[in-house]
Design a protein around this motif. Structure first.
Motif, PDB file in Angstrom:
ATOM      1  N   UNK A  53      35.520  20.448  30.642  1.00  0.00           N
ATOM      2  CA  UNK A  53      34.162  20.486  31.184  1.00  0.00           C
ATOM      3  C   UNK A  53      33.438  19.203  30.779  1.00  0.00           C
ATOM      4  N   UNK A  54      32.539  18.761  31.668  1.00  0.00           N
ATOM      5  CA  UNK A  54      31.691  17.605  31.395  1.00  0.00           C
ATOM      6  C   UNK A  54      30.372  17.810  32.130  1.00  0.00           C
ATOM      7  N   UNK A  55      29.307  17.175  31.676  1.00  0.00           N
ATOM      8  CA  UNK A  55      28.020  17.345  32.364  1.00  0.00           C
ATOM      9  C   UNK A  55      28.122  16.901  33.814  1.00  0.00           C
ATOM     10  N   UNK A  56      27.516  17.672  34.703  1.00  0.00           N
ATOM     11  CA  UNK A  56      27.595  17.354  36.119  1.00  0.00           C
ATOM     12  C   UNK A  56      26.739  18.288  36.951  1.00  0.00           C
ATOM     13  N   UNK A  57      27.196  18.515  38.181  1.00  0.00           N
ATOM     14  CA  UNK A  57      26.404  19.277  39.151  1.00  0.00           C
ATOM     15  C   UNK A  57      26.845  20.728  39.279  1.00  0.00           C
ATOM     16  N   UNK A  58      27.868  21.143  38.545  1.00  0.00           N
ATOM     17  CA  UNK A  58      28.323  22.530  38.617  1.00  0.00           C
ATOM     18  C   UNK A  58      29.532  22.735  39.500  1.00  0.00           C
ATOM     19  N   UNK A  59      30.252  21.672  39.817  1.00  0.00           N
ATOM     20  CA  UNK A  59      31.441  21.782  40.672  1.00  0.00           C
ATOM     21  C   UNK A  59      32.622  22.284  39.849  1.00  0.00           C
ATOM     22  N   UNK A  60      33.354  23.272  40.384  1.00  0.00           N
ATOM     23  CA  UNK A  60      34.516  23.842  39.712  1.00  0.00           C
ATOM     24  C   UNK A  60      35.749  23.539  40.549  1.00  0.00           C
ATOM     25  N   UNK A  61      36.733  22.857  39.954  1.00  0.00           N
ATOM     26  CA  UNK A  61      37.974  22.509  40.638  1.00  0.00           C
ATOM     27  C   UNK A  61      39.125  23.192  39.914  1.00  0.00           C
ATOM     28  N   UNK A  62      39.904  23.971  40.662  1.00  0.00           N
ATOM     29  CA  UNK A  62      41.039  24.703  40.090  1.00  0.00           C
ATOM     30  C   UNK A  62      42.310  24.217  40.774  1.00  0.00           C
ATOM     31  N   UNK A  63      43.222  23.655  40.008  1.00  0.00           N
ATOM     32  CA  UNK A  63      44.497  23.131  40.523  1.00  0.00           C
ATOM     33  C   UNK A  63      44.284  22.173  41.691  1.00  0.00           C
ATOM     34  N   UNK A  69      38.041  27.952  47.589  1.00  0.00           N
ATOM     35  CA  UNK A  69      39.332  27.992  48.262  1.00  0.00           C
ATOM     36  C   UNK A  69      40.363  28.712  47.404  1.00  0.00           C
ATOM     37  N   UNK A  70      40.406  28.377  46.104  1.00  0.00           N
ATOM     38  CA  UNK A  70      41.436  28.948  45.227  1.00  0.00           C
ATOM     39  C   UNK A  70      41.163  30.411  44.928  1.00  0.00           C
ATOM     40  N   UNK A  71      39.933  30.727  44.537  1.00  0.00           N
ATOM     41  CA  UNK A  71      39.547  32.113  44.274  1.00  0.00           C
ATOM     42  C   UNK A  71      38.698  32.588  45.443  1.00  0.00           C
ATOM     43  N   UNK A  72      39.364  33.157  46.467  1.00  0.00           N
ATOM     44  CA  UNK A  72      38.663  33.542  47.693  1.00  0.00           C
ATOM     45  C   UNK A  72      37.747  34.741  47.466  1.00  0.00           C
ATOM     46  N   UNK A  73      38.128  35.650  46.564  1.00  0.00           N
ATOM     47  CA  UNK A  73      37.289  36.831  46.310  1.00  0.00           C
ATOM     48  C   UNK A  73      36.038  36.441  45.526  1.00  0.00           C
ATOM     49  N   UNK A  74      34.870  36.894  45.956  1.00  0.00           N
ATOM     50  CA  UNK A  74      33.634  36.542  45.243  1.00  0.00           C
ATOM     51  C   UNK A  74      33.600  37.097  43.817  1.00  0.00           C
ATOM     52  N   UNK A  75      34.257  38.232  43.575  1.00  0.00           N
ATOM     53  CA  UNK A  75      34.245  38.807  42.232  1.00  0.00           C
ATOM     54  C   UNK A  75      34.949  37.890  41.234  1.00  0.00           C
ATOM     55  N   UNK A  76      35.995  37.198  41.676  1.00  0.00           N
ATOM     56  CA  UNK A  76      36.698  36.284  40.786  1.00  0.00           C
ATOM     57  C   UNK A  76      35.834  35.075  40.450  1.00  0.00           C
ATOM     58  N   UNK A  77      35.047  34.619  41.443  1.00  0.00           N
ATOM     59  CA  UNK A  77      34.142  33.498  41.178  1.00  0.00           C
ATOM     60  C   UNK A  77      33.019  33.919  40.246  1.00  0.00           C
ATOM     61  N   UNK A  78      32.582  35.178  40.342  1.00  0.00           N
ATOM     62  CA  UNK A  78      31.568  35.681  39.417  1.00  0.00           C
ATOM     63  C   UNK A  78      32.099  35.720  37.993  1.00  0.00           C
ATOM     64  N   UNK A  79      33.381  36.087  37.835  1.00  0.00           N
ATOM     65  CA  UNK A  79      34.006  36.128  36.513  1.00  0.00           C
ATOM     66  C   UNK A  79      34.004  34.734  35.897  1.00  0.00           C
ATOM     67  N   UNK A  80      34.298  33.717  36.702  1.00  0.00           N
ATOM     68  CA  UNK A  80      34.367  32.348  36.197  1.00  0.00           C
ATOM     69  C   UNK A  80      32.984  31.853  35.762  1.00  0.00           C
ATOM     70  N   UNK A  81      31.935  32.267  36.472  1.00  0.00           N
ATOM     71  CA  UNK A  81      30.581  31.783  36.172  1.00  0.00           C
ATOM     72  C   UNK A  81      29.918  32.512  35.010  1.00  0.00           C
ATOM     73  N   UNK A  82      30.494  33.601  34.518  1.00  0.00           N
ATOM     74  CA  UNK A  82      29.853  34.394  33.473  1.00  0.00           C
ATOM     75  C   UNK A  82      29.483  33.604  32.217  1.00  0.00           C
ATOM     76  N   UNK A  97      40.180  22.404  36.007  1.00  0.00           N
ATOM     77  CA  UNK A  97      41.162  23.195  35.274  1.00  0.00           C
ATOM     78  C   UNK A  97      42.460  23.304  36.045  1.00  0.00           C
ATOM     79  N   UNK A  98      43.536  23.498  35.292  1.00  0.00           N
ATOM     80  CA  UNK A  98      44.841  23.787  35.871  1.00  0.00           C
ATOM     81  C   UNK A  98      45.280  25.133  35.314  1.00  0.00           C
ATOM     82  N   UNK A  99      45.774  25.989  36.207  1.00  0.00           N
ATOM     83  CA  UNK A  99      46.153  27.348  35.820  1.00  0.00           C
ATOM     84  C   UNK A  99      47.596  27.579  36.229  1.00  0.00           C
ATOM     85  N   UNK A 100      48.354  28.237  35.337  1.00  0.00           N
ATOM     86  CA  UNK A 100      49.743  28.586  35.624  1.00  0.00           C
ATOM     87  C   UNK A 100      49.979  30.027  35.217  1.00  0.00           C
ATOM     88  N   UNK A 101      50.844  30.693  35.939  1.00  0.00           N
ATOM     89  CA  UNK A 101      51.289  32.032  35.571  1.00  0.00           C
ATOM     90  C   UNK A 101      50.328  33.125  35.970  1.00  0.00           C
TER      91      UNK A 101
END
Length: 162
Positions: A53-63, A69-82, A97-101
């Protein structure tokens, strides 16, 4: 020992000095790399997320893809923003971030755990609020293994008397 006896609280105040408490400073230091980013690893089920993480505008990039695009379900995006919502830092940090498994739900939990860890490394003063929300603790629940003589981990085969 002193030869005076204390009979009530008023007497106590006369004979003792009140020393002010030391100012509460964060016990931990800020940990950032040469690019000004904080790094942490998050885990959930079989998923492992490496988060910067670094200071910025709030953009989240996954893989390499946007979070919508990566987390199409809104509930998953809510989990990330908690973690950002709890710390009142929504839209102030860019996340790469990069996620595996694992599956998508486990990956979202891993990213949440990584964001919370990285946020406390970037701003150590936020550790208390993030910790009381329970985001720094790794959720250790994993799928139970299948046992021999059973259909699944605990389910038995159908019983037949004959």
């Amino acid at each position: 020992m002193s030869d005076t006896t204390v009979t009530d609280l008023a007497d106590l105040g006369e004979h003792t000095e009140v020393v002010p408490a030391a100012p509460t400073m964060p016990l931990r230091e800020q940990i950032i790399d040469a690019q000004g980013r904080a790094y942490a690893t998050g885990r959930r089920k079989d998923a492992v997320a490496r988060v910067w993480i670094k200071p910025g505008s709030g953009k989240v990039t996954v893989n390499g893809r946007d979070q919508e695009v990566y987390f199409a379900r809104p509930t998953l995006r809510l989990v990330i923003d908690q973690p950002f919502q709890v710390a009142d830092r929504a839209g102030q940090y860019d996340v790469v971030c990069t996620v595996k498994g694992g599956g998508l739900s486990g990956q979202a939990g891993a990213v949440k755990h990584g964001i919370a860890q990285a946020l406390t490394k970037f701003e150590p003063a936020l550790r208390g609020t993030v910790k009381t929300a329970g985001f720094l603790t790794r959720d250790s629940r994993v799928v139970e293994r299948k046992k021999y003589g059973r259909a699944k981990a605990r389910k038995s085969f159908q019983f037949s008397k004959r």
